[in-house]
Motif scaffolding. Structure first.
Motif, PDB file in Angstrom:
ATOM      1  N   LYS A 109     -12.053   5.788   3.237  1.00 41.60           N
ATOM      2  CA  LYS A 109     -12.320   4.762   4.247  1.00 41.60           C
ATOM      3  C   LYS A 109     -12.278   5.348   5.654  1.00 41.60           C
ATOM      4  O   LYS A 109     -13.066   4.958   6.525  1.00 41.60           O
ATOM      5  CB  LYS A 109     -11.327   3.608   4.098  1.00 41.60           C
ATOM      6  CG  LYS A 109     -11.501   2.894   2.759  1.00 41.60           C
ATOM      7  CD  LYS A 109     -10.729   1.613   2.673  1.00 41.60           C
ATOM      8  CE  LYS A 109     -10.958   0.949   1.310  1.00 41.60           C
ATOM      9  NZ  LYS A 109     -12.372   0.660   1.044  1.00 41.60           N
TER      10      LYS A 109
ATOM     11  N   GLU B 107      -0.571   4.101   0.891  1.00 43.49           N
ATOM     12  CA  GLU B 107      -1.394   5.038   1.644  1.00 43.49           C
ATOM     13  C   GLU B 107      -1.334   4.834   3.147  1.00 43.49           C
ATOM     14  O   GLU B 107      -2.222   5.275   3.871  1.00 43.49           O
ATOM     15  CB  GLU B 107      -2.849   4.944   1.170  1.00 43.49           C
ATOM     16  CG  GLU B 107      -3.050   5.404  -0.259  1.00 43.49           C
ATOM     17  CD  GLU B 107      -4.510   5.491  -0.626  1.00 43.49           C
ATOM     18  OE1 GLU B 107      -5.181   6.443  -0.186  1.00 43.49           O
ATOM     19  OE2 GLU B 107      -4.994   4.600  -1.342  1.00 43.49           O
ATOM     20  N   SER B 108      -0.297   4.189   3.628  1.00 43.98           N
ATOM     21  CA  SER B 108      -0.141   4.061   5.069  1.00 43.98           C
ATOM     22  C   SER B 108       0.130   5.429   5.685  1.00 43.98           C
ATOM     23  O   SER B 108       0.885   6.230   5.133  1.00 43.98           O
ATOM     24  CB  SER B 108       1.014   3.115   5.400  1.00 43.98           C
ATOM     25  OG  SER B 108       1.333   3.162   6.770  1.00 43.98           O
TER      26      SER B 108
ATOM     27  N   ARG C 143      -2.068  -2.541  10.906  1.00 43.62           N
ATOM     28  CA  ARG C 143      -3.003  -1.415  10.919  1.00 43.62           C
ATOM     29  C   ARG C 143      -3.384  -0.963  12.324  1.00 43.62           C
ATOM     30  O   ARG C 143      -3.844   0.163  12.523  1.00 43.62           O
ATOM     31  CB  ARG C 143      -4.259  -1.771  10.128  1.00 43.62           C
ATOM     32  CG  ARG C 143      -5.131  -2.839  10.743  1.00 43.62           C
ATOM     33  CD  ARG C 143      -6.367  -3.078   9.888  1.00 43.62           C
ATOM     34  NE  ARG C 143      -7.270  -4.058  10.470  1.00 43.62           N
ATOM     35  CZ  ARG C 143      -7.211  -5.359  10.279  1.00 43.62           C
ATOM     36  NH1 ARG C 143      -6.269  -5.842   9.472  1.00 43.62           N
ATOM     37  NH2 ARG C 143      -8.067  -6.172  10.847  1.00 43.62           N
TER      38      ARG C 143
ATOM     39  N   GLN D 211      -7.695   5.760   0.987  1.00 47.02           N
ATOM     40  CA  GLN D 211      -7.633   5.631   2.446  1.00 47.02           C
ATOM     41  C   GLN D 211      -8.486   6.701   3.122  1.00 47.02           C
ATOM     42  O   GLN D 211      -9.176   6.432   4.109  1.00 47.02           O
ATOM     43  CB  GLN D 211      -6.178   5.751   2.913  1.00 47.02           C
ATOM     44  CG  GLN D 211      -5.975   5.503   4.397  1.00 47.02           C
ATOM     45  CD  GLN D 211      -6.111   4.039   4.759  1.00 47.02           C
ATOM     46  OE1 GLN D 211      -7.215   3.498   4.767  1.00 47.02           O
ATOM     47  NE2 GLN D 211      -4.988   3.403   5.045  1.00 47.02           N
TER      48      GLN D 211
ATOM     49  N   THR E  87       0.845  -1.188   0.000  1.00 49.77           N
ATOM     50  CA  THR E  87       0.000   0.000   0.000  1.00 49.77           C
ATOM     51  C   THR E  87       0.878   1.235   0.000  1.00 49.77           C
ATOM     52  O   THR E  87       1.933   1.253   0.649  1.00 49.77           O
ATOM     53  CB  THR E  87      -0.950   0.051   1.211  1.00 49.77           C
ATOM     54  OG1 THR E  87      -1.741   1.245   1.136  1.00 49.77           O
ATOM     55  CG2 THR E  87      -0.190   0.061   2.535  1.00 49.77           C
TER      56      THR E  87
ATOM     57  N   TYR F 131      -9.999  -0.712   6.740  1.00 45.83           N
ATOM     58  CA  TYR F 131      -8.883   0.218   6.817  1.00 45.83           C
ATOM     59  C   TYR F 131      -7.864  -0.280   5.797  1.00 45.83           C
ATOM     60  O   TYR F 131      -7.533  -1.461   5.776  1.00 45.83           O
ATOM     61  CB  TYR F 131      -8.277   0.254   8.225  1.00 45.83           C
ATOM     62  CG  TYR F 131      -7.135   1.222   8.331  1.00 45.83           C
ATOM     63  CD1 TYR F 131      -7.363   2.554   8.675  1.00 45.83           C
ATOM     64  CD2 TYR F 131      -5.830   0.824   8.056  1.00 45.83           C
ATOM     65  CE1 TYR F 131      -6.309   3.460   8.743  1.00 45.83           C
ATOM     66  CE2 TYR F 131      -4.781   1.724   8.125  1.00 45.83           C
ATOM     67  CZ  TYR F 131      -5.027   3.034   8.466  1.00 45.83           C
ATOM     68  OH  TYR F 131      -3.991   3.936   8.521  1.00 45.83           O
ATOM     69  N   LYS F 132      -7.349   0.603   4.971  1.00 48.55           N
ATOM     70  CA  LYS F 132      -6.640   0.172   3.778  1.00 48.55           C
ATOM     71  C   LYS F 132      -5.193  -0.224   4.056  1.00 48.55           C
ATOM     72  O   LYS F 132      -4.368   0.596   4.468  1.00 48.55           O
ATOM     73  CB  LYS F 132      -6.685   1.293   2.734  1.00 48.55           C
ATOM     74  CG  LYS F 132      -6.297   0.861   1.344  1.00 48.55           C
ATOM     75  CD  LYS F 132      -6.601   1.965   0.343  1.00 48.55           C
ATOM     76  CE  LYS F 132      -6.264   1.508  -1.070  1.00 48.55           C
ATOM     77  NZ  LYS F 132      -6.505   2.597  -2.058  1.00 48.55           N
TER      78      LYS F 132
END
Length: 437
Positions: free
Chosen positions: A207, A172-173, A234, A204, A170, A375-376
């Motif tokens: 979400k 987009e953390s 996460r 993200q 990912t 959660y992405k």
């Protein structure tokens, strides 16, 4: 060269991808699937002893926990991974052993097989985004994948072929850094791409907005929100987000999640290198969080019961995202009778797990509400589409999602590729299938 799927394509779990040429055989990950009494990769006993090397992208059980079977079957080589991943793996082996015992299943390996694992460390051998020779005839490069501390993507050069493996990825953390593979390779013969979220197009931030609306609704009606999350991954990100978003509500945290946050402090190389809107660096945010005097961390069942009775609108972070542990089930028993309460699942719930059972028929277990809001930590449609452009490959294999969802994603991507007049092949495969490239 041939790609053989031992698991992980057309399903969520037991990731295991074999690359074979006439001389070299490599394995990318070797995990399990938490369904029924557990499902393992479709290993070929005659090939396992011939494997030249194994690469492990990260510690999660669906990528790591079947590795001891390799040694039981005669594998003599090493497992290439990061130091942080190797440090985390033992916890996932312990969790899987507990899961097997709960179901009365025997493990297909012994403790001696686990102890036989010999690690080689990617981050000791070479800096990120740097080519090095892993074994004769195989060059490798790694970069951070943003999924959890220690997680990486891989680029391999083998007999004139370039292979890209995204691992779980990912960009987009909120906490973890990722390195774009496109800066290191302009083309690949094969790309194995995390597409766990299929056709999902949300970012993200989308979400997070949904999560905030869902949680706020429960808090405003006087309910408690139970958030089961993995010990690492996460959970730490969601903790920081919750403390910023819900300043006026009590937040109870099980100790294991704080341990994961302390690990991040000791390994800042996995963090994003940016400052938030107040100019506070991420590492300072973590230090400040762990020093807070308002952290509610229960140290006994009696304390949990006391807070459950005295705290009304509140948020409860517990470990075990699939709610298989005794503690997760205990929390559910305390909350299930009150319809104001919410069990909020934010990740994958494997078929047959208690989290999955609650999602399928919540009314059979209690009166409280049960919802799933992601959660992405994986890639959806837009992310996969971007990765196809970032590192163009002749063959792209979409993995980590159910077959039907993968087929739908492939159809959409092929339409997009055709519209852009790009020459590439996109594959939706299943366990036991092969692809020559």
């Amino acid at each position: 060269m041939k790609l053989k799927i031992w698991g992980g394509a057309g399903e969520h779990g037991r990731s295991a991808y074999v690359l074979s040429s006439s001389r070299i055989h490599l394995l990318l990950d070797c995990g399990v699937k938490r369904e029924g009494t557990g499902e393992y990769p479709l290993m070929e006993p005659e090939l396992v002893p011939r494997l030249n090397a194994v690469f492990l992208s990260h510690a999660h059980e669906d990528h790591s926990v079947a590795i001891p079977i390799l040694y039981r079957m005669g594998y003599q080589g090493e497992v290439w991974t990061t130091q942080e991943t190797a440090a985390q793996v033992e916890g996932y082996f312990h969790s899987w052993s507990t899961f097997a015992k709960q179901w009365g299943a025997s493990l297909p390996y012994e403790d001696t097989d686990y102890r036989s694992i010999r690690y080689r460390f990617l981050d000791r051998e070479a800096d990120k985004l740097t080519w090095f020779e892993a074994i004769p005839g195989v060059q490798a490069m790694w970069g951070r994948s943003g999924h959890m501390a220690g997680s990486v993507w891989l680029l391999l050069r083998v007999e004139g072929k370039v292979i890209f493996y995204s691992g779980d990825y990912t960009a987009e953390s909120m906490l973890l850094g990722d390195d774009s593979p496109g800066s290191s390779a302009s083309y690949a013969d094969l790309a194995i791409i995390d597409a766990a979220y299929g056709t999902d197009t949300e970012s993200q931030q989308d979400k997070l907005n949904t999560l905030e609306t869902t949680i706020s609704s429960t808090l405003l009606r006087g309910g408690k929100v139970l958030l089961p999350v993995p010990t690492t991954g996460r959970g730490q990100e969601m903790l920081l987000w919750a403390y910023k978003t819900y300043r006026d509500y009590p937040i109870v945290i099980e100790q294991g999640l704080l341990g994961g946050m302390e690990r991040l402090l000791h390994h800042p190389e996995w963090l994003r290198q940016y400052a938030d809107s107040t100019g506070q660096e991420l590492i300072s945010q973590l230090e400040h969080f762990l020093r807070r005097d308002d952290l509610l961390v229960p140290d006994s069942e009696a304390q949990r019961i006391h807070w459950l009775r005295t705290l009304d609108s509140s948020i409860w972070f517990i470990t075990d995202g699939m709610m298989q542990s005794r503690l997760a089930r205990w929390y559910y028993d305390q909350l299930r009778a009150d319809s104001r309460n919410l069990i909020l699942l934010t990740g994958h719930a494997a078929k047959g797990t208690f989290a999955d059972q609650l999602l399928q028929a919540p009314e059979e277990y209690g009166a409280c509400e049960v919802q799933k809001r992601r959660y992405k930590v994986h890639q959806g449609y837009e992310d996969v589409r971007r990765m196809l452009s970032t590192i163009p490959a002749r063959h792209n294999v979409l993995v980590h999602a159910a077959k039907e969802e993968t087929d739908q994603l492939r159809h959409q991507l092929l339409n997009d590729v055709a519209a852009r007049n790009v020459q590439t092949q996109i594959h939706s495969l299943s366990a036991s299938e092969e692809l020559w490239f």
